[in-house]
Design an enzyme around this catalytic site. Structure first.
Site, PDB file in Angstrom:
ATOM      1  N   GLU A  82      -8.846 -11.870   6.060  1.00 23.89           N
ATOM      2  CA  GLU A  82      -7.799 -11.314   6.929  1.00 23.89           C
ATOM      3  C   GLU A  82      -8.331 -11.281   8.360  1.00 23.89           C
ATOM      4  O   GLU A  82      -7.608 -11.564   9.300  1.00 23.89           O
ATOM      5  CB  GLU A  82      -7.433  -9.904   6.438  1.00 23.89           C
ATOM      6  CG  GLU A  82      -6.280  -9.248   7.195  1.00 23.89           C
ATOM      7  CD  GLU A  82      -5.952  -7.861   6.647  1.00 23.89           C
ATOM      8  OE1 GLU A  82      -6.709  -7.355   5.794  1.00 23.89           O
ATOM      9  OE2 GLU A  82      -4.946  -7.278   7.096  1.00 23.89           O
ATOM     10  N   ASP A  98      -0.017   4.264   0.783  1.00 23.96           N
ATOM     11  CA  ASP A  98      -0.256   5.089   1.977  1.00 23.96           C
ATOM     12  C   ASP A  98       0.278   4.427   3.248  1.00 23.96           C
ATOM     13  O   ASP A  98       0.359   5.082   4.287  1.00 23.96           O
ATOM     14  CB  ASP A  98      -1.747   5.428   2.118  1.00 23.96           C
ATOM     15  CG  ASP A  98      -2.618   4.183   2.162  1.00 23.96           C
ATOM     16  OD1 ASP A  98      -2.082   3.060   2.128  1.00 23.96           O
ATOM     17  OD2 ASP A  98      -3.859   4.335   2.229  1.00 23.96           O
ATOM     18  N   ASP A 153       2.915  -5.389   2.618  1.00 24.29           N
ATOM     19  CA  ASP A 153       1.618  -4.793   2.966  1.00 24.29           C
ATOM     20  C   ASP A 153       1.791  -3.296   3.260  1.00 24.29           C
ATOM     21  O   ASP A 153       1.385  -2.468   2.461  1.00 24.29           O
ATOM     22  CB  ASP A 153       0.963  -5.532   4.142  1.00 24.29           C
ATOM     23  CG  ASP A 153      -0.559  -5.333   4.173  1.00 24.29           C
ATOM     24  OD1 ASP A 153      -1.096  -4.733   3.225  1.00 24.29           O
ATOM     25  OD2 ASP A 153      -1.201  -5.778   5.147  1.00 24.29           O
ATOM     26  N   ASP A 154       2.394  -2.971   4.439  1.00 21.59           N
ATOM     27  CA  ASP A 154       2.528  -1.567   4.847  1.00 21.59           C
ATOM     28  C   ASP A 154       3.902  -1.354   5.471  1.00 21.59           C
ATOM     29  O   ASP A 154       4.027  -1.232   6.692  1.00 21.59           O
ATOM     30  CB  ASP A 154       1.442  -1.220   5.870  1.00 21.59           C
ATOM     31  CG  ASP A 154       0.047  -1.298   5.267  1.00 21.59           C
ATOM     32  OD1 ASP A 154      -0.268  -0.468   4.407  1.00 21.59           O
ATOM     33  OD2 ASP A 154      -0.714  -2.201   5.661  1.00 21.59           O
ATOM     34  N   HIS A 186       0.845  -1.207   0.000  1.00 24.39           N
ATOM     35  CA  HIS A 186       0.000   0.000   0.000  1.00 24.39           C
ATOM     36  C   HIS A 186       0.870   1.244   0.000  1.00 24.39           C
ATOM     37  O   HIS A 186       1.725   1.404   0.878  1.00 24.39           O
ATOM     38  CB  HIS A 186      -0.883   0.023   1.247  1.00 24.39           C
ATOM     39  CG  HIS A 186      -1.916  -1.067   1.285  1.00 24.39           C
ATOM     40  ND1 HIS A 186      -3.192  -0.895   0.810  1.00 24.39           N
ATOM     41  CD2 HIS A 186      -1.855  -2.350   1.720  1.00 24.39           C
ATOM     42  CE1 HIS A 186      -3.881  -2.021   0.969  1.00 24.39           C
ATOM     43  NE2 HIS A 186      -3.085  -2.919   1.527  1.00 24.39           N
TER      44      HIS A 186
HETATM   45 ZN   LIG Z   1      -3.377  -4.812   2.400  1.00 23.57          ZN
END
Ligand SMILES: [Zn+2]
Length: 357
Positions: free
Chosen positions: A214, A23, A291-292, A21
């Protein structure tokens, strides 16, 4: 091999990041600088103080709490200059991690303002990715996220933006939009509400992925499979259903795994409890992703290290990495180009392994 040698090997392995992602990938230092530059009030004005607000601690209790971090970040992300910068820096961070291809996802409707349209958001991101490719050599594409808590009007606008920038003949040479995702709070907004977008995407040839399974239960996983989504984001709860597991294996639907992410959002109770290894042994196609990376304070080398702790050997991880190219949202000719690079670099990296005592 000692721990330092193994870590060097994992860093050197060529990797893809297919669930990343934009953000969630900001450097804390960049958050601080953007806050100052745009005079946006942040919860702290030192790097040390800010980290507590923009990185999720191991004490994070739920996915909802995890998503709250974005409240701090979003006021910064509604400007072309900021979006371009974070996309550019993300490519730089990927290159340091020897990620050779990254699929960057974001929800333009979360960043849009009266003066900054969804199209502007995508253009700024693609510009940053292009500049990143030129300076650091890591190739990329973009995935547009629909957002579960957004109503049909906003999601329609996001989807139309995806269509506008979608390139069916996308290549490694030029970042473009390749597909759509569905993100946000899956416990409150079931996947089937968004069926029309997945049906339309399929008709138009857009690649599709969907966050599902998730949080608790497998209903969203079932829905994603019913909608013939091409990949699944996380799917952590898949093994709870033998029937769905068999379907994923039979149809070869890859799961985009985020090990640290799943631990921090309490999707699993601890790393050791993560089902990735059991999925792999059951024949479920998986790939490892950040992911992040910004919010989690990790890189993909760290995630490969976590996979070692689950019982994967460096050679198995090299095979997973090479295999992930089959899941890349690009035409087969482009995947072949990536495969050639990976095969060469993996041979070099594993050669290095032999040389390390
Ligand atoms: Zn995600």
């Amino acid at each position: 091999m000692n721990a330092t040698g193994t870590r060097a090997l994992l860093r050197r392995l060529p990797k893809t990041d297919l669930h990343c992602h934009l953000d969630g990938s900001l450097r804390p230092q960049t958050v601080l600088e953007l806050g100052r530059r745009f005079k946006v009030k942040l919860p702290a004005d030192t790097l040390e103080g800010l980290v507590a607000h923009v990185q999720v601690a191991p004490t994070c209790r739920s996915l909802r709490e995890f998503l709250d971090v974005f409240d701090v970040l979003y006021p910064l992300l509604r400007r072309a200059e900021a979006v371009e910068r974070i996309a550019y820096e993300l490519v730089e961070d990927c290159a340091r991690d020897n990620i050779r291809h990254v699929e960057v996802r974001f929800a333009p409707e979360l960043q849009r303002t009266a003066r900054f349209s969804s199209e502007d958001v995508v253009e700024a991101a693609l510009k940053g990715l292009r500049r990143g490719l030129k300076d650091f050599g890591t190739t990329s594409t973009a995935i547009i996220c629909l957002f579960r808590s957004h109503g049909p009007k906003l999601n329609r606008r996001a989807f139309e933006t995806a269509k506008k920038f979608f390139r069916r003949d996308a290549s490694l040479d030029e970042p473009a939009v390749v597909g759509v995702d569905l993100a946000g709070d899956e416990a409150r907004y079931p996947t089937l509400q968004y069926a029309e977008f997945y049906e339309e995407a399929r008709r138009l040839g857009l690649w599709t992925t969907c966050h599902a399974g998730e949080t608790a239960g497998t209903a969203n996983l079932q829905a994603a499979l019913d909608l013939r989504v091409m990949r699944i984001g996380h799917g952590t709860h898949l093994l709870e259903s033998p029937a769905l597991t068999a379907e994923v294996v039979r149809r070869r639907v890859p799961l985009e795994i985020g090990l640290t992410s799943n631990v921090r959002t309490k999707s699993v109770s601890a790393l050791e409890a993560h089902p990735a290894r059991r999925m792999h042994e059951a024949g479920v196609p998986i790939c490892l992703n950040t992911d992040d990376r910004g919010i989690l304070g990790i890189d993909l080398t760290h995630e490969y290290g976590s996979a070692l702790r689950l019982g994967f050997s460096p050679k198995e991880l090299a095979r997973l990495s090479l295999g992930s190219i089959d899941f890349v949202f690009l035409p087969e000719a482009q995947r072949r180009r990536l495969r050639r690079i990976f095969e060469r670099e993996i041979a070099l990296a594993l050669g290095m392994e032999a040389a390390v005592p």
